[in-house]
Design a protein around this motif. Structure first.
Motif, PDB file in Angstrom:
ATOM      1  N   CYS A  29      15.403  60.344  30.094  1.00 33.21           N
ATOM      2  CA  CYS A  29      16.044  59.392  31.011  1.00 33.21           C
ATOM      3  C   CYS A  29      15.270  58.073  31.048  1.00 33.21           C
ATOM      4  N   ASP A  30      13.923  58.156  31.178  1.00 33.97           N
ATOM      5  CA  ASP A  30      13.094  56.939  31.179  1.00 33.97           C
ATOM      6  C   ASP A  30      13.175  56.223  29.840  1.00 33.97           C
ATOM      7  N   LEU A  31      13.213  56.988  28.750  1.00 32.86           N
ATOM      8  CA  LEU A  31      13.282  56.382  27.420  1.00 32.86           C
ATOM      9  C   LEU A  31      14.580  55.598  27.236  1.00 32.86           C
ATOM     10  N   ILE A  32      15.706  56.180  27.647  1.00 29.72           N
ATOM     11  CA  ILE A  32      17.001  55.503  27.515  1.00 29.72           C
ATOM     12  C   ILE A  32      17.040  54.265  28.416  1.00 29.72           C
ATOM     13  N   THR A  33      16.526  54.405  29.639  1.00 29.24           N
ATOM     14  CA  THR A  33      16.495  53.261  30.560  1.00 29.24           C
ATOM     15  C   THR A  33      15.665  52.114  29.979  1.00 29.24           C
ATOM     16  N   SER A  34      14.518  52.459  29.402  1.00 27.60           N
ATOM     17  CA  SER A  34      13.660  51.428  28.800  1.00 27.60           C
ATOM     18  C   SER A  34      14.383  50.722  27.665  1.00 27.60           C
ATOM     19  N   PHE A  35      15.056  51.500  26.829  1.00 26.52           N
ATOM     20  CA  PHE A  35      15.771  50.922  25.692  1.00 26.52           C
ATOM     21  C   PHE A  35      16.871  49.970  26.164  1.00 26.52           C
ATOM     22  N   LEU A  36      17.615  50.369  27.179  1.00 29.02           N
ATOM     23  CA  LEU A  36      18.685  49.512  27.702  1.00 29.02           C
ATOM     24  C   LEU A  36      18.121  48.229  28.321  1.00 29.02           C
ATOM     25  N   CYS A  37      17.007  48.352  29.014  1.00 31.75           N
ATOM     26  CA  CYS A  37      16.383  47.162  29.616  1.00 31.75           C
ATOM     27  C   CYS A  37      15.901  46.188  28.545  1.00 31.75           C
ATOM     28  N   PHE A  38      15.314  46.715  27.468  1.00 30.65           N
ATOM     29  CA  PHE A  38      14.909  45.850  26.350  1.00 30.65           C
ATOM     30  C   PHE A  38      16.124  45.130  25.763  1.00 30.65           C
ATOM     31  N   LEU A  39      17.253  45.866  25.608  1.00 31.56           N
ATOM     32  CA  LEU A  39      18.459  45.270  25.037  1.00 31.56           C
ATOM     33  C   LEU A  39      18.972  44.104  25.876  1.00 31.56           C
ATOM     34  N   VAL A  40      18.752  44.162  27.177  1.00 28.66           N
ATOM     35  CA  VAL A  40      19.220  43.089  28.063  1.00 28.66           C
ATOM     36  C   VAL A  40      18.185  41.964  28.164  1.00 28.66           C
ATOM     37  N   LEU A  41      16.926  42.326  28.369  1.00 33.90           N
ATOM     38  CA  LEU A  41      15.899  41.328  28.676  1.00 33.90           C
ATOM     39  C   LEU A  41      15.561  40.432  27.484  1.00 33.90           C
ATOM     40  N   ILE A  42      15.327  41.028  26.309  1.00 34.56           N
ATOM     41  CA  ILE A  42      14.853  40.230  25.174  1.00 34.56           C
ATOM     42  C   ILE A  42      15.877  39.181  24.741  1.00 34.56           C
ATOM     43  N   PRO A  43      17.145  39.533  24.498  1.00 27.47           N
ATOM     44  CA  PRO A  43      18.096  38.487  24.110  1.00 27.47           C
ATOM     45  C   PRO A  43      18.266  37.403  25.173  1.00 27.47           C
ATOM     46  N   THR A  44      18.304  37.805  26.460  1.00 29.40           N
ATOM     47  CA  THR A  44      18.486  36.822  27.520  1.00 29.40           C
ATOM     48  C   THR A  44      17.290  35.890  27.624  1.00 29.40           C
ATOM     49  N   LYS A  45      16.078  36.428  27.463  1.00 31.82           N
ATOM     50  CA  LYS A  45      14.872  35.593  27.469  1.00 31.82           C
ATOM     51  C   LYS A  45      14.902  34.596  26.314  1.00 31.82           C
ATOM     52  N   GLU A  46      15.342  35.061  25.152  1.00 27.29           N
ATOM     53  CA  GLU A  46      15.431  34.169  23.994  1.00 27.29           C
ATOM     54  C   GLU A  46      16.458  33.068  24.246  1.00 27.29           C
ATOM     55  N   LEU A  47      17.570  33.423  24.862  1.00 24.67           N
ATOM     56  CA  LEU A  47      18.573  32.406  25.196  1.00 24.67           C
ATOM     57  C   LEU A  47      18.021  31.397  26.197  1.00 24.67           C
ATOM     58  N   ASN A  48      17.263  31.881  27.170  1.00 22.86           N
ATOM     59  CA  ASN A  48      16.633  30.971  28.134  1.00 22.86           C
ATOM     60  C   ASN A  48      15.751  29.950  27.433  1.00 22.86           C
ATOM     61  N   GLU A  49      14.971  30.411  26.464  1.00 24.06           N
ATOM     62  CA  GLU A  49      14.072  29.503  25.758  1.00 24.06           C
ATOM     63  C   GLU A  49      14.842  28.563  24.839  1.00 24.06           C
ATOM     64  N   HIS A  50      15.866  29.102  24.173  1.00 23.16           N
ATOM     65  CA  HIS A  50      16.601  28.295  23.198  1.00 23.16           C
ATOM     66  C   HIS A  50      17.403  27.182  23.875  1.00 23.16           C
ATOM     67  N   PHE A  51      17.942  27.475  25.056  1.00 22.35           N
ATOM     68  CA  PHE A  51      18.785  26.497  25.753  1.00 22.35           C
ATOM     69  C   PHE A  51      18.114  25.941  27.011  1.00 22.35           C
ATOM     70  N   LYS A  52      16.774  25.958  27.046  1.00 18.34           N
ATOM     71  CA  LYS A  52      16.087  25.509  28.266  1.00 18.34           C
ATOM     72  C   LYS A  52      16.315  24.034  28.557  1.00 18.34           C
ATOM     73  N   SER A  53      16.599  23.240  27.507  1.00 23.79           N
ATOM     74  CA  SER A  53      16.858  21.819  27.737  1.00 23.79           C
ATOM     75  C   SER A  53      18.243  21.593  28.347  1.00 23.79           C
ATOM     76  N   ARG A  54      19.155  22.531  28.148  1.00 21.57           N
ATOM     77  CA  ARG A  54      20.511  22.388  28.673  1.00 21.57           C
ATOM     78  C   ARG A  54      20.693  23.091  30.016  1.00 21.57           C
ATOM     79  N   LEU A  55      19.916  24.159  30.239  1.00 29.25           N
ATOM     80  CA  LEU A  55      20.036  24.907  31.490  1.00 29.25           C
ATOM     81  C   LEU A  55      19.288  24.202  32.610  1.00 29.25           C
ATOM     82  N   LYS A  56      19.928  24.049  33.755  1.00 30.09           N
ATOM     83  CA  LYS A  56      19.246  23.465  34.903  1.00 30.09           C
ATOM     84  C   LYS A  56      18.190  24.421  35.454  1.00 30.09           C
ATOM     85  N   ALA A  57      18.406  25.692  35.265  1.00 28.10           N
ATOM     86  CA  ALA A  57      17.449  26.721  35.707  1.00 28.10           C
ATOM     87  C   ALA A  57      17.585  27.918  34.790  1.00 28.10           C
ATOM     88  N   PRO A  58      16.487  28.616  34.501  1.00 30.00           N
ATOM     89  CA  PRO A  58      16.579  29.805  33.645  1.00 30.00           C
ATOM     90  C   PRO A  58      17.351  30.916  34.339  1.00 30.00           C
TER      91      PRO A  58
END
Length: 711
Positions: A281-310
């Motif tokens: 259960c913890d392993l699956i939860t960790s995997f799902l959290c990585f799937l959400v957090l890493i791409p969104t963090k990358e998008l925050n960095e890539h579009f930080k000049s366009r986003l008013k807030a991360p």
């Protein structure tokens, strides 16, 4: 020469030389008067320090509380909106990070929220930087967590949770207060988490005292030994240890935390030994959290000049994971480890445990140094970027009080954090008023929202911690560029990183500092020492090995030593000089003596003149030059060994009819030469203010000696 520093660029050329040489003249330099009376200096400083006027008291108060200077000048319409926006955003990001990093520091989640709350308020009062965000920093949490685990284990709290709870209940029933364990007697009413924050708060107090003391005694210069490459390598190495310490939560393993030398390797060995106990259960939860957090963090960095807030993805993940865990009964059904009860409000203040100070005083030193070094460097970086100034000493006071005062309120060590500071700056922060807004956001969580995180899985907090290490781990991509810029800095980075990861964080920092110092010593021990050539139609001399089309003057060798001349590199100086000139005067003198002895023996046995003629030819064989000019522009200082080496070189070459001239000595080197009685009476003409003047003098002297010989 005793009264004035009569250093002449060239000497007067004797009468009878041509008019061209009459341009050479004496250049007298009169040194500034130096007050050498120590008593006068002490009295003057004492009067300055002990004098008390209203203006001085006002300046002292305003400098100690910088908020009194900028708050009355606060531009409400211009600054308020940006400060509120940045404060709210940083607060929203800080809540999940505070809870996550509490695990790293070996503490309960509530203590991370306390720490972030108090740190922002205190830095608002004492700090001089307008932009940095002071709070929880991963590397310092790791260092603290290792000490906390050690002390908790030493106090006897390394028992199994069930056994410990039985002992606690029994003690409560029979009103027992003390249990002897492992050299220490602890009150059972203070459970493991209570003792852990006691250790953390005590260590925080000591680290803060160190930082305030460093500010008081103005020893901030210690931070200069922590170069950018060293700090970067240290943070990256510590990131591996952080990642390793959180790996067990990703898998839902209940294994003890390794500490001491080689803890990283020991932890991975324990993980692989217990890998069959992984909580799916913890392993699956960790995997799902990585799937959400890493791409969104990358998008925050890539579009930080366009986003008013991360995008506050961490908060979204925590809320979603908490709801899923609560309604899915993950703790009861699958045995997932959760954050547990997080109380609301504040605990009553409590002083640090003075009996623990001897145990943690030494461990607090590297934490204090890392904390103030990162805070000061970030403060100066953002101040330079935005065109204002910060006071390094006041920053040490500020970060020191950010540790001393909160240590009475169940908090652990803080420092500036780069990631949150960048967010703060990019979202419109203008002053530290945004820090107060951040504190209000955390206060809202402490008073109302905190208990709602009861069902939050620890694996989610571990994922948040690991995802935030991306910046440090990305430094590996910069290695080729760093190698191209400076190989020495790259090696320092690699050594510090490897030592911090594979040995321990504290020893890694020490190894990095020692290795970087050794690199400086090695670079001065064997520095560059080229021969110089003349740039045509100028008075400039440059390295023959670095540039083409340089000219050399007949009979003159120009040599530059590009390092201080002191006891470590004195032999290198001599050997390099002999190698570059191709003449070792000691060997030449020895050969002359041997030749002279052979001549005497040959005369005694009357063996003829053929061999004698060869010996005489050898003795009179020309060296190819008559003058060596040593360019001293890169010699910052001399010690006694350096002065003695220069004396020996001049004496040895003089004995084989080669004169040595010194050029471009700085005032410190000149003063050392005079104090070391380098010049004999009438020999101060060996010192020149430029290489060109020294070469002109040598040519003129040679012409004069040639003219005299022909007469």
């Amino acid at each position: 020469m005793a009264e004035f520093n009569n250093v002449r660029s060239v000497t007067e050329v004797p009468e009878g030389d041509d008019a061209k040489r009459s341009l050479h003249h004496r250049m007298f330099l009169e040194p500034q008067d130096k007050k050498r009376s120590m008593k006068a200096l002490v009295v003057k400083q004492a009067k300055k320090t002990c004098s008390c006027t209203s203006a001085k008291v006002k300046d002292c108060v305003f400098s100690f509380f910088p908020v009194l200077q900028w708050l009355p000048k606060y531009k409400l319409r211009e600054y308020l909106l940006g400060d509120i926006m940045s404060g709210v955003i940083v607060g929203v990001l800080l809540v999940p990070q505070s809870i996550a990093y509490s695990l790293l520091a070996g503490q309960e989640p509530i203590y991370g929220l306390y720490t972030s709350f108090f740190a922002s308020i205190i830095y608002f009062l004492f700090g001089t930087s307008r932009h940095i965000s002071v709070g929880i920093f991963g590397v310092i949490c790791l260092m603290m967590g290792q000490v906390v685990d050690r002390e908790v284990q030493r106090a006897g709290y390394d028992l199994e949770p069930d056994a410990l709870s039985v002992l606690t209940d029994t003690a409560a029933n029979v009103n027992t207060t003390v249990l002897p364990v492992n050299q220490t007697s602890q009150k059972l009413l203070c459970d493991k988490s209570c003792y852990a924050i006691t250790v953390g708060a005590t260590m925080t107090f000591i680290a803060g005292v160190y930082q305030v003391a460093m500010g008081f005694f103005q020893v901030g210069f210690v931070s200069v030994y922590l170069s950018d490459s060293l700090l970067s390598g240290f943070v990256t190495g510590a990131s591996f240890t952080i990642l390793t310490s959180q790996a067990k939560y990703l898998l839902g393993l209940n294994i003890p935390r390794s500490s001491g030398i080689g803890s990283l390797i020991a932890t991975w060995i324990n993980i692989f030994r217990n890998i069959h106990k992984t909580n799916i259960c913890d392993l699956i939860t960790s995997f799902l959290c990585f799937l959400v957090l890493i791409p969104t963090k990358e998008l925050n960095e890539h579009f930080k000049s366009r986003l008013k807030a991360p995008i506050p993805v961490e908060l979204v993940v925590i809320v979603a994971a908490t709801l899923a865990s609560h309604f899915g009964n993950l703790r009861e059904t699958y045995g997932s480890s959760v954050a547990g009860r997080i109380p609301t409000g504040f605990l009553p203040p409590r002083p640090p445990d003075w009996n623990l100070i001897p145990n943690v005083a030494l461990d607090a030193i590297p934490i204090a140094i890392i904390g103030f070094a990162i805070t000061v460097s970030l403060s100066e970086m953002f101040a330079k970027k935005h065109g204002y100034s910060v006071k390094a000493n006041q920053e040490m006071y500020a970060i020191g009080f950010c540790n001393i005062i909160p240590s009475f309120f169940h908090c652990f060590t803080t420092s500036a954090a780069l990631a949150k500071t960048l967010v703060k700056e990019s979202t419109g922060c203008r002053t530290q008023m945004s820090g107060m807004v951040t504190s209000l956001v955390i206060l809202l969580v402490l008073l109302v929202i905190a208990p709602l995180f009861y069902s939050l899985q620890k694996c989610v907090l571990a994922v948040i911690t690991i995802v935030n290490l991306r910046g440090a781990l990305r430094k590996f991509k910069d290695l080729p560029k760093m190698w191209h810029l400076s190989r020495v800095d790259t090696v320092i980075w690699l050594v510090t990183m490897a030592a911090s990861a594979l040995i321990s964080t504290e020893i890694g920092l020490l190894v990095g500092v020692c290795f970087s110092m050794l690199c400086v010593i090695f670079r001065t021990q064997r520095p560059e020492a080229p021969l110089l050539g003349w740039v045509a139609e100028s008075e400039t001399y440059e390295s023959l090995s670095a540039y083409k089309n340089l000219q050399t003057k007949p009979g003159i060798v120009v040599f530059r030593f590009e390092a201080p001349l002191y006891y470590i590199n004195k032999e290198c100086f001599k050997s390099t000089l002999y190698k570059q000139t191709g003449v070792n005067p000691v060997w030449v003198k020895a050969e002359k003596k041997k030749a002279a002895k052979r001549m005497l023996r040959e005369k005694e046995v009357d063996s003829g003149g053929n061999q004698t003629t060869i010996s005489m030819d050898f003795v009179s064989e020309p060296l190819g030059f008559h003058t060596i000019v040593i360019d001293c522009c890169a010699i910052q200082f001399l010690d006694t060994a350096g002065i003695r080496t220069l004396k020996e070189v001049c004496k040895d070459y003089r004995e084989i009819d080669v004169q040595v001239l010194l050029a471009q000595c700085n005032p410190s080197v000149r003063s050392s030469l005079i104090r070391g009685e380098f010049f004999k009476e009438g020999e101060d003409h060996l010192l020149f203010h430029s290489v060109h003047q020294a070469v002109d003098f040598a040519l003129g002297a040679q012409e004069h000696s040639g003219t005299s010989a022909s007469k």
